[in-house]
Design an enzyme around this catalytic site. Structure first.
Site, PDB file in Angstrom:
ATOM      1  N   GLU A 130      11.540  50.326 -12.360  1.00 37.92           N
ATOM      2  CA  GLU A 130      11.743  49.831 -13.723  1.00 37.92           C
ATOM      3  C   GLU A 130      11.024  50.675 -14.767  1.00 37.92           C
ATOM      4  O   GLU A 130      11.459  50.748 -15.912  1.00 37.92           O
ATOM      5  CB  GLU A 130      11.171  48.403 -13.803  1.00 37.92           C
ATOM      6  CG  GLU A 130      12.171  47.323 -13.540  1.00 37.92           C
ATOM      7  CD  GLU A 130      12.974  47.025 -14.793  1.00 37.92           C
ATOM      8  OE1 GLU A 130      13.895  47.806 -15.080  1.00 37.92           O
ATOM      9  OE2 GLU A 130      12.684  46.036 -15.451  1.00 37.92           O
ATOM     10  N   THR A 183      15.059  48.215 -24.532  1.00 37.11           N
ATOM     11  CA  THR A 183      13.752  47.562 -24.456  1.00 37.11           C
ATOM     12  C   THR A 183      12.712  48.340 -25.274  1.00 37.11           C
ATOM     13  O   THR A 183      11.936  47.756 -26.017  1.00 37.11           O
ATOM     14  CB  THR A 183      13.298  47.473 -22.984  1.00 37.11           C
ATOM     15  OG1 THR A 183      14.318  46.790 -22.264  1.00 37.11           O
ATOM     16  CG2 THR A 183      11.993  46.719 -22.833  1.00 37.11           C
TER      17      THR A 183
END
Ligand code: ADP
Length: 308
Positions: A130, A183
């Site tokens: 991630e 993000t």
């Protein structure tokens, strides 16, 4: 031992209102499918992802490749793998598209290697994957995608994940406006300072939410799903957020907030009937906008990646 495995990797909602960066849950209704096979090339080969041609196939840039490499490095293995990803969660959705790939990849590889790691241990590798997507280590999507249920990330040094089984009748409804919010960009909006007054309200809500989850107290879960810190700063990214939230709450949602860093918005509900009413309210509210959107109704998942 089999040479190839197919997995379903669920989407996930992180932050969950008051739990910015520390909380997430898995949603079973939407997720990616992946086929991972051993190869003789001693390298990770990622096939181009159908419909998402700009997703990186370089294993150092695709979260699936980075997560697998983290696992192989730990095992000191040079086994190669072919990875095919069928993406049903659009990247930049706020419902854990990259985390699904990272979690699916490590669960699949672990299975092909005879399960040397527990699910909890796999979270660490998924989280390392991630990192290439968001530029920072975060487990609030990777942990629920791997383990299912709710996950509280108590700390990172060392990684300390507390897994919480969801109450039996807890459902979620997610609306995903088809716009992309990265993000990284959404984090840049946030002020680095928090007032003591707001922090105290937020601590109260996080503790209330935990207590509500453990005791299946739906009313307490709802009362605690308030975010006084992040939602007010980020909601500008989501078209018609206030109107949407108002109609969702009027339709009987326990609570409603931004999913991850947006643009998706989630609501929690007690029972499927209530979730369906909320989905209709979301649809009515959003039909007025010019935007394309998708709505998912799903029980909060109590399992993470599933080997198919
Ligand atoms: P999301 O919450 O949907 O995962 P992020 O902004 O955190 O959104 O991650 C999306 C970014 O991660 C995109 O820039 C995308 O190119 C990158 N990425 C790398 N590998 C993958 C993957 N396998 N699936 C989805 N996104 C990936």
């Amino acid at each position: 031992m089999s040479e190839s495995v197919k997995v379903f990797a669920p989407g996930s909602v992180s932050n969950v209102g008051c739990g910015f960066d520390i909380l997430g849950f898995a949603i079973d209704g939407v997720g990616d499918e992946m086929v991972v096979s051993k190869n003789d090339k001693k390298k990770i080969v990622i096939a181009p992802v159908n419909g998402y041609e700009n997703l990186p196939t370089d294993p150092k840039k695709n979260v699936a490749g980075v997560a697998i490499q983290a696992l192989l490095d730990d095992l000191k293995s040079n086994q190669g793998f072919d990875v095919e990803i069928v993406k049903n969660i659009k990247p930049g959705s706020g419902i854990g598209s990259s985390a699904a790939s990272a979690a699916g990849a490590v669960v699949a590889v672990n299975e092909l290697l005879g399960n040397p790691y527990s699910r909890m241990e796999l979270v660490d590798f998924a989280m390392k994957g991630e990192e290439v997507a968001s530029g920072d280590v975060h487990a609030d999507n990777a942990a629920p995608a791997t383990l299912g249920g709710f996950c509280l990330i108590r700390g990172y040094n060392p990684l300390d994940v507390i897994h919480i089984q969801p109450p039996k009748d807890l459902w979620c409804v997610v609306i995903h406006p088809q716009i992309e919010i990265k993000t990284k960009e959404s984090r840049e909006l946030l002020s680095p300072e928090v007032s003591m007054k707001k922090a105290i309200r937020q601590w109260g809500n996080v503790a209330g939410l935990m207590s509500g989850l453990y005791t299946s107290n739906y009313e307490l879960i709802g009362r605690s799903l308030e975010d006084h810190i992040v939602e007010p700063q980020r909601k500008v990214l989501i078209p018609e957020f206030d109107e949407l939230k108002l109609s969702v709450m009027e339709a009987g949602a326990l609570g409603c907030s931004i999913s991850g860093s947006g643009p998706s918005v989630f609501a929690l509900a007690e029972g499927k009937d209530s979730a369906d009413v909320i989905a209709t309210a979301m649809d009515t509210a959003y039909r007025k906008t010019e935007l394309d959107y998708k709505i998912y109704v799903s029980k909060v998942s109590d399992g993470g990646v599933r080997v198919l």
